[in-house]
Design a protein around this motif. Structure first.
Motif, short mmCIF file in Angstrom:
data_model
loop_
_atom_site.label_atom_id
_atom_site.label_comp_id
_atom_site.label_asym_id
_atom_site.label_seq_id
_atom_site.Cartn_x
_atom_site.Cartn_y
_atom_site.Cartn_z
N SER A 3 0.82 -1.20 0.00
CA SER A 3 0.00 0.00 0.00
C SER A 3 0.85 1.25 0.00
N ARG A 8 -1.61 6.58 -6.02
CA ARG A 8 -2.91 7.08 -5.57
C ARG A 8 -3.42 8.16 -6.52
N ALA A 12 -9.30 4.39 -8.24
CA ALA A 12 -8.74 3.05 -8.12
C ALA A 12 -9.54 2.02 -8.89
N TYR A 20 -5.14 -3.19 -1.58
CA TYR A 20 -4.95 -2.21 -0.52
C TYR A 20 -5.65 -2.64 0.78
N TRP A 56 -10.40 7.15 -4.41
CA TRP A 56 -9.59 6.85 -3.22
C TRP A 56 -10.20 7.47 -1.97
N ASP A 60 -10.53 5.59 1.59
CA ASP A 60 -10.01 6.14 2.83
C ASP A 60 -11.11 6.28 3.88
#
Length: 71
Positions: A3, A8, A12, A20, A56, A60
């Protein structure tokens, strides 16, 4: 792929998110359909076989909401 070494840039692919998060790609597809990644979308013309892309920021947010194991 580690990762820390993963690019990034852009959104993705399913495989990138699976690597990830440590899940199988089909699990990521199921999670996207169930709303875990609310901004996931079909790339290209949006046909059933178009590749799925996941921002992303969604990844997150999902990861931040997961409980951490206590030591």
């Amino acid at each position: 792929m580690s990762s820390s070494r993963m690019s990034r840039k852009g959104d993705a692919t399913v495989k990138e998110v699976a690597d990830y998060l440590g899940h199988h790609p089909e699990t990521i597809r199921i999670m996207a359909r169930s709303g875990d990644f609310p901004n996931a979308y079909k790339a290209g013309r949006g046909r059933p076989n178009s590749p799925l892309r996941i921002p992303w920021s969604d990844v997150d947010r999902y990861r931040a909401l997961q409980p951490r194991a206590s030591s």
